[in-house]
Design an enzyme around this catalytic site. Sequence first.
Site, short mmCIF file in Angstrom:
data_model
loop_
_atom_site.label_atom_id
_atom_site.label_comp_id
_atom_site.label_asym_id
_atom_site.label_seq_id
_atom_site.Cartn_x
_atom_site.Cartn_y
_atom_site.Cartn_z
N ARG A 64 0.83 -1.21 0.00
CA ARG A 64 0.00 0.00 0.00
C ARG A 64 0.87 1.26 0.00
O ARG A 64 0.96 1.96 -1.01
CB ARG A 64 -0.96 -0.02 1.22
N ASP A 65 1.56 1.53 1.08
CA ASP A 65 2.35 2.77 1.16
C ASP A 65 3.47 2.73 0.12
O ASP A 65 3.80 3.75 -0.50
CB ASP A 65 2.95 2.91 2.57
N HIS B 88 6.06 4.60 12.46
CA HIS B 88 6.01 4.47 11.00
C HIS B 88 7.00 5.49 10.41
O HIS B 88 6.68 6.66 10.28
CB HIS B 88 4.56 4.78 10.58
N HIS C 158 9.50 6.99 7.54
CA HIS C 158 10.00 7.05 6.16
C HIS C 158 11.48 7.41 6.25
O HIS C 158 11.92 8.07 7.20
CB HIS C 158 9.21 8.09 5.35
N CYS D 50 4.57 9.14 -0.13
CA CYS D 50 3.19 9.62 -0.07
C CYS D 50 3.05 10.68 -1.16
O CYS D 50 3.80 11.65 -1.17
CB CYS D 50 2.86 10.21 1.30
N ASN E 53 9.34 4.05 2.80
CA ASN E 53 9.31 3.65 4.20
C ASN E 53 10.65 2.98 4.50
O ASN E 53 11.33 2.50 3.60
CB ASN E 53 8.22 2.58 4.42
P1 HMG Z 1 -13.06 14.32 -2.26
O1 HMG Z 1 -12.90 14.65 -3.71
O2 HMG Z 1 -13.11 15.43 -1.27
O3 HMG Z 1 -14.33 13.37 -2.02
O4 HMG Z 1 -11.90 13.31 -1.88
P2 HMG Z 1 -15.87 13.63 -2.27
O5 HMG Z 1 -16.58 13.02 -1.11
O6 HMG Z 1 -16.13 15.07 -2.63
O7 HMG Z 1 -16.18 12.74 -3.57
C1 HMG Z 1 -15.61 13.02 -4.84
C2 HMG Z 1 -15.68 11.77 -5.70
O8 HMG Z 1 -14.85 10.76 -5.15
C3 HMG Z 1 -17.10 11.16 -5.80
O9 HMG Z 1 -17.20 10.52 -7.07
C4 HMG Z 1 -17.04 10.08 -4.74
O10 HMG Z 1 -17.94 9.02 -4.96
C5 HMG Z 1 -15.61 9.59 -4.87
P3 HMG Z 1 -18.03 11.20 -8.27
O11 HMG Z 1 -19.40 11.37 -7.69
O12 HMG Z 1 -17.31 12.51 -8.52
O13 HMG Z 1 -17.91 10.20 -9.36
N1 HMG Z 1 -15.11 8.98 -3.65
C6 HMG Z 1 -14.55 7.77 -3.58
N2 HMG Z 1 -14.28 6.84 -4.51
C7 HMG Z 1 -13.69 5.69 -4.10
N3 HMG Z 1 -13.37 5.44 -2.82
C8 HMG Z 1 -13.62 6.35 -1.86
C9 HMG Z 1 -14.24 7.56 -2.22
N4 HMG Z 1 -14.62 8.64 -1.53
C10 HMG Z 1 -15.16 9.51 -2.39
N5 HMG Z 1 -13.28 6.07 -0.60
C11 HMG Z 1 -10.97 11.55 -0.55
C12 HMG Z 1 -11.72 12.88 -0.56
C13 HMG Z 1 -10.57 11.27 0.89
C14 HMG Z 1 -11.87 10.46 -1.05
C15 HMG Z 1 -9.72 11.69 -1.47
O14 HMG Z 1 -9.01 12.85 -1.13
C16 HMG Z 1 -8.84 10.49 -1.38
O15 HMG Z 1 -9.18 9.41 -1.79
N6 HMG Z 1 -7.61 10.65 -0.86
C17 HMG Z 1 -6.68 9.58 -0.73
C18 HMG Z 1 -5.45 10.06 -0.15
C19 HMG Z 1 -4.46 8.93 0.05
O16 HMG Z 1 -4.72 7.78 -0.18
N7 HMG Z 1 -3.23 9.34 0.49
C20 HMG Z 1 -2.20 8.42 0.75
C21 HMG Z 1 -2.45 7.59 1.95
S1 HMG Z 1 -2.06 8.40 3.48
C22 HMG Z 1 -0.37 8.06 3.72
O17 HMG Z 1 0.28 7.55 2.85
C23 HMG Z 1 0.25 8.35 5.07
C24 HMG Z 1 0.53 7.08 5.89
O18 HMG Z 1 1.35 6.18 5.19
C25 HMG Z 1 1.20 7.46 7.23
C26 HMG Z 1 2.41 8.39 7.05
O19 HMG Z 1 3.35 8.04 6.33
O20 HMG Z 1 2.36 9.46 7.63
C27 HMG Z 1 -0.79 6.36 6.23
MG MG Z 2 3.53 6.34 5.10
#
Ligand code: HMG
Ligand code: MG
Length: 300
Positions: A10-11, A205, A207, A238, A247
């Site tokens: 995933r990450d 966690h 990186h 990320c 990571n």
């Molecule tokens: P948004 O655009 O604000 O969402 O995104 P919305 O509610 O306005 O919806 C917009 C569209 O997205 C709609 O579709 C929804 O249905 C769809 P449309 O009607 O336009 O066709 N939608 C989705 N589709 C699939 N799955 C969903 C979903 N939700 C809404 N769950 C949202 C907000 C959170 C969804 C978006 O910003 C997003 O998906 N972000 C993902 C960010 C991400 O994955 N970042 C990386 C992971 S975090 C990380 O890596 C850190 C970590 O490792 C720890 C560290 O290192 O610190 C964990």
């Molecule tokens: Mg991370």
Amino acid sequence: MIRLVEVGPRDGLQNEKTILSTEDKFQFISSLVESGLKSIEVTSFVKAPAIPQMADATELFTKIKNELSDRGVSFPCLVPNLKGYETAKALGVKEIAIFTATSDSFTKKNINATIEESFERMKEVVEAAKNDGVMVRGYVSTAFGCPYEGAMDVKKLLSVTKKLFNLGVYEVSVGDTIGVAVPQQVRSFIRVLKTEFPIGKLAMHFHDTRGMALTNIYASLEEGITTFDSSAGGLGGCPYAKGATGNVATEDVWYLLHSQGLDTGIDISKLAAASQFILEKINRPTESKFLRAYLNTGKI
Ligand code: HMG
Ligand code: MG
């Protein structure tokens, strides 16, 4: 025994431009299972245009459920909101990870929400998960520093961690998203956290953006932390934290722990094979110094 949560699929992969086939991801995950890892974060149920590499979450998880669910391994999936949770739940996901940060600027970029709004979303998710008997792990990103807001005060971490535990997560993983933490800061933050929470419910966690991850793990071990997130071969990053590289590599963590007689249950030759497989698919050399040496010499 030290618990390693493998986050490579995933990450690690979420930042890779080359979109891998579901079959290749599945092969990678199967090999990670073979290596002895017991907790593997396999994908995320997020908006596909935000993270194109995770667009096959449904197909991938279905295959994992059908073919690997009898292996005694937990396969948590990251979910940002109720929509993601509902998809995950319908597929039979038994553990999810929810995520927020200590920086509003970061959460705005990452999930289009403030920290407070992220808690409203997570509350809905955790309530549903509790009803369904799904386990929930929590992440706090930018715990030590943020790409937009700079150095972070431990008070923010303390308050976000407290709110996550109050929601009902079983563990909080403290994320050094952009790899800025140094051992003195890690020690002092953990010392503050452990005055409030049982140390066994905290994970780290790291990186490895500035090469400090292993040193930070060593400092964390000395403070009593027993759970670490890492990614095979050092994959990772990320997309919303510019320049955030991988990571810490699972192989490097393994070597450090092994050298101290700490058991991880990992077969290093099998883990190396899993990393080699996926690194060939993305056509990248490994970030892991141990893995490089091991592959060159065939020796630990
Ligand atoms: P948004 O655009 O604000 O969402 O995104 P919305 O509610 O306005 O919806 C917009 C569209 O997205 C709609 O579709 C929804 O249905 C769809 P449309 O009607 O336009 O066709 N939608 C989705 N589709 C699939 N799955 C969903 C979903 N939700 C809404 N769950 C949202 C907000 C959170 C969804 C978006 O910003 C997003 O998906 N972000 C993902 C960010 C991400 O994955 N970042 C990386 C992971 S975090 C990380 O890596 C850190 C970590 O490792 C720890 C560290 O290192 O610190 C964990
Ligand atoms: Mg991370």
